[in-house]
Enzyme design. Structure first.
Site, PDB file in Angstrom:
ATOM      1  N   ASP A   1       0.875  -1.163   0.000  1.00 35.22           N
ATOM      2  CA  ASP A   1       0.000   0.000   0.000  1.00 35.22           C
ATOM      3  C   ASP A   1       0.923   1.227   0.000  1.00 35.22           C
ATOM      4  O   ASP A   1       2.096   1.148   0.403  1.00 35.22           O
ATOM      5  CB  ASP A   1      -0.944  -0.001   1.211  1.00 35.22           C
ATOM      6  CG  ASP A   1      -2.157   0.908   0.947  1.00 35.22           C
ATOM      7  OD1 ASP A   1      -2.099   1.715  -0.013  1.00 35.22           O
ATOM      8  OD2 ASP A   1      -3.152   0.819   1.685  1.00 35.22           O
TER       9      ASP A   1
HETATM   10  C1  BGC Z   1      -4.952   3.389   0.022  1.00 29.44           C
HETATM   11  C2  BGC Z   1      -5.063   2.350  -1.098  1.00 29.44           C
HETATM   12  C3  BGC Z   1      -4.904   3.015  -2.422  1.00 29.44           C
HETATM   13  C4  BGC Z   1      -3.578   3.753  -2.463  1.00 29.44           C
HETATM   14  C5  BGC Z   1      -3.347   4.493  -3.762  1.00 29.44           C
HETATM   15  C6  BGC Z   1      -3.708   4.220  -0.113  1.00 29.44           C
HETATM   16  O1  BGC Z   1      -3.725   5.295   0.779  1.00 29.44           O
HETATM   17  O2  BGC Z   1      -4.956   2.730   1.269  1.00 29.44           O
HETATM   18  O3  BGC Z   1      -6.305   1.721  -1.022  1.00 29.44           O
HETATM   19  O4  BGC Z   1      -5.011   2.080  -3.454  1.00 29.44           O
HETATM   20  O5  BGC Z   1      -3.558   4.713  -1.422  1.00 29.44           O
HETATM   21  O6  BGC Z   1      -4.217   5.550  -3.860  1.00 29.44           O
END
Ligand code: BGC
Length: 783
Positions: A252
């Site tokens: 993530d």
């Molecule tokens: C979120 C993810 C997301 C990623 C890219 C993160 O803060 O937890 O779900 O895909 O950002 O935007």
């Protein structure tokens, strides 16, 4: 392709390999044109494609000089001005909505439409679906997720990934795993028992993997003390080892704290670009801290995805956004849940004499999506008020805001609403949660809808008893006001076409068919993880274990406000003729379950049929029943259809940490078929015999009563004691067994009281080691 990838890898320097394992910015992997390696473009999320505009695009399109960091755009909500920093795309209903359709074909068709928009925007990999278990409705991101139940979560996610990948766009299962709250989400430790992990939190991912997603995203949190991004047990041993996953693992965003540990754990791609780290992996290989073979495998996984993306590229020059808007409309119509319909007040008659008051400012300023990385800049927005007017005629419809967009009311606003409600036959009242309630990065502050909305319901109910509530919220709410209204239509975060979908349902053009995929409780105190959620000092202990959602309310006999699986229709259905393929079976056989559903009402409708299994008493405690299969059936009035479902080993099994395996105990299993978890219509039982011989490990502190449950182990134990002269053969009998059974201390501490001769602890331990081996226990297991 494999040979090709190996050949490319052989031409890469360590530095290039290290760079490949990290994004080149927030949304692309790094390309190496000289090696023929393309970049992979990624984008959020489940309810649409979210492309953040570049600085140049913002200048060209919006005429302003601005740039947003990744963090700026991740905290936006639907009313933020910066929503225009996002490129317009169709905003479909939230994950919590589409799961409530219980319709896997529908979910695949939504995903297919999202995939087309991905091709149009040259996105290769969608960062979704998110399928974390909705453990507690206070979790800020629950609206993105599907259910409190792993079968629903897994099946919906599987359908979503299938829909995407059939169109050539990769799906990403996220967030793996136990990111079930937003509070301090990158440092909170989710403390979860192994059994709950296996049966609840991993089971949905395990099921969704059947769709072979191109990627899995590790979650931000720690799990049982280990950062998930660096958790080898889950990212490699279970995901790849046990479940055979062959795709890529992506972190993530900014979720990796120790890149080398994460690499060793199986995290292939670090996202996004990290200016401090580009060569951390090559340096680690040189320093002997990371095997080069591990780095090669990571590159291999990334390259496999990158080339798959290229093979699936499609030139899409135009998107029929009108058509996609229609898909978003149908999506909500199939998903919204009719919770209450006293006196059949719905569907509304189209009657020229009927005067309708539409109240609540949401009717004009829809709350249609949650915030965070799921935020979409919609291509257009249907306004519920306008759509209602289209059905009822302008002269029949009055409007009163009741509260403003900041959810404040005033004596004047209430007076206006009351006065108008007095003169109308029926009031359609739009209420819900504040904008930014359902958002990434923070958990909810209250489980109720807004105070001013409750006040409006109460005031209007004093002067008009025909209130139809339309409820906007991403995740469950409490409804202490429910008995003051006649109908409640739950629309979740309804997406850009919500307005027209709502009108179609209210006026009966579409028959509602959604059912709840979570339980709605009467009060916050009823929640299984109340008051601990979301933990303290960054420790979130999942005390309720396997008893999540309906599994908890049922065993604790807590009456929910609306149970799991519940939802009304404008027609009614009868269930008949349950048939099981056999009344007795071995655990390795499959059971075919068939039954009939008939539409016994006057209008066409769809029914979500649910199959639960209630286990017998087993070695470990189990929920009273668990959902194992479901289907959505369309029926014309008077029409009857047969539904066939099959159940096999895992549908009867529970996970026993003692054996680190799924176990089916012998006994009578009830097969329950019904309309919801609380409305079972048909029931039959099947007697299942376990075919697998299993033995509990015998330890030096195992008490005799426990040992005696295993006859094979008991006989070997007595033989050993006789052989060692601790007892004579004639001493061994029922009497000794009874005496031993009364001892509450372990084997070795019991012996001195009865033994005829000394025996050392080492001797007993040596015997137990041999015995455990003979019983099929892994010698590596701790004693
Ligand atoms: C979120 C993810 C997301 C990623 C890219 C993160 O803060 O937890 O779900 O895909 O950002 O935007």
């Amino acid at each position: 392709m494999k040979k090709n990838i190996d050949e490319i890898l052989s031409r890469m320097t360590l530095e290039q390999k290290s760079e490949l394992c990290m994004g080149q910015d927030s949304w692309y992997t790094k390309d190496f044109p000289e090696l023929g390696i393309p970049a992979v473009r990624m984008s959020d999320g489940t309810n649409g494609v979210r492309i953040i505009r570049t600085r140049e695009e913002i200048k060209r399109i919006l005429g302003i000089e601005a740039e947003s960091t990744f963090f700026d755009v991740t905290v936006l909500s639907q009313n933020s001005e910066k929503i225009n920093y996002i490129d317009p795309a169709t905003c479909y209903p939230s994950g919590s909505a589409i799961a409530s359709s219980w319709d896997t074909n529908l979910v695949s068709s939504i995903a297919a439409a999202v995939a087309k928009e991905c091709h149009y925007k040259q996105v290769d990999l969608l960062l979704g679906p998110g399928l974390n278990i909705r453990r507690n409705p206070m979790a800020g991101r629950s609206f993105e997720y599907f259910s409190e139940d792993p079968v629903v979560s897994g099946e919906i996610a599987k359908a979503y990934v299938t829909g995407l990948q059939n169109e050539g766009i990769g799906g990403t299962l996220k967030h793996f795993t136990c990111n079930n709250s937003e509070t301090l989400r990158t440092k909170t430790d989710s403390v979860v028992e192994e059994r709950a992990l296996r049966e609840i939190y991993l089971a949905g991912f395990e099921r969704a993997l059947q769709a072979k997603p191109w990627a899995v995203m590790s979650s931000y949190n720690l799990l049982n003390g280990v950062q998930m991004a660096e958790n080898k047990e889950y990212l490699t041993d279970i995901l790849r080892g046990e479940w055979g996953y062959e795709g890529m693992v992506v972190s993530d965003w900014w979720g990796i704290k120790d890149r080398i540990k994460a690499a060793i754990a199986g995290n292939d791609l670090e996202m996004p670009y990290n200016a401090f780290n580009p060569h951390i992996l090559s340096d680690a290989v040189r320093a002997g801290e990371l095997p080069e073979a591990t780095l090669d495998q990571m590159c291999h996984n990334i390259l496999t995805l990158a080339f798959k993306a290229v093979e699936n590229h499609k030139v899409v020059e135009h998107i029929d956004y009108e058509k996609h808007h229609e898909i978003a409309r149908v999506a909500l119509e199939e998903s919204c849940v009719l919770l209450k319909n006293t006196d059949h007040i719905l569907p509304l008659r189209r009657d020229e004499k009927q005067r309708i008051l539409v109240a609540g400012s949401i009717a004009k300023n829809m709350r249609y999506q949650g915030g965070g990385c799921a935020l979409i800049n919609p291509t257009r927005l249907d306004v519920p008020y306008d759509e209602i007017v289209k059905f009822a005629g302008e002269n029949q419809v009055d409007y009163s805001a009741g509260y403003d967009d900041a959810d404040q009311t005033s004596p004047e606003m209430l007076k206006d609403a009351i006065a108008k409600a007095k003169t109308c036959d029926v009031v359609i009242l739009f209420v819900g949660v504040a904008v930014s309630t359902d958002i990434e990065g923070c958990d909810r502050k209250r489980l109720d809808i807004e105070e001013s909305h409750i006040q409006l319901i109460e005031e209007i109910s004093r002067v008009n008893s025909n209130i139809i509530v339309v409820l906007s919220n991403g995740e469950a709410v409490t409804m202490p006001w429910a008995n003051k209204v006649k109908a409640i239509l739950e629309i979740f975060m309804c997406g850009q076409a919500g307005g027209s979908a709502i009108a179609n349902i209210l006026f009966g053009k579409t028959n509602p068919s959604g059912k709840l995929t979570v339980t709605f409780v009467e009060k916050i105190e009823d929640l299984p993880s109340y008051p601990e959620f979301p933990g303290e000092n960054a420790r979130n202990v999942y005390n309720e274990g396997i008893y999540v959602g309906y599994r908890y309310y049922e065993i604790k006999k807590i009456k929910p406000l609306y149970p799991f699986g519940y939802g009304l229709s404008y027609t009614d259905f009868a269930y008949r003729n349950l048939h099981l393929s056999q009344a007795e079976m071995d655990d390795n056989q499959t059971l075919t379950v068939s039954f009939e559903v008939e539409n016994i009402g006057a209008v066409e409708g769809k029914e979500v049929v649910q199959l639960y299994v209630a286990p017998p008493i087993c070695r470990l405690r189990r929920p009273l029943k668990e959902l194992k299969s479901f289907a959505k059936v369309n029926l014309k009035p008077g029409e009857r259809k047969q539904v066939v479902m099959t159940l096999s080993y895992r549908d009867f099994a529970y996970y026993d940490p003692e054996f680190r395996d799924w176990i089916v105990d012998s006994g009578n299993y009830q097969i329950l078929v019904g309309k919801s978890s609380q409305e079972i219509c048909l029931e039959k039982s099947v007697l299942i015999s376990s075919t697998k011989e299993r033995h509990v490990r015998v330890r030096i502190d195992t008490v005799h009563a426990e040992l005696f449950q295993d006859e094979k182990a008991t006989l070997a134990y007595f033989d050993f004691l006789v052989e060692k002269g601790v007892f004579n053969l004639e001493d061994i009998g029922d009497e000794l067994r009874t005496s031993f059974s009364q001892s509450f201390v372990g084997i070795y501490n019991t012996l001195p009281t009865y033994a005829k001769q000394f025996i050392s602890k080492d001797e007993v331990q040596k015997f137990l080691d041999g015995l455990n081996k003979q019983l099929g226990r892994d010698p590596q297991e701790a004693n």
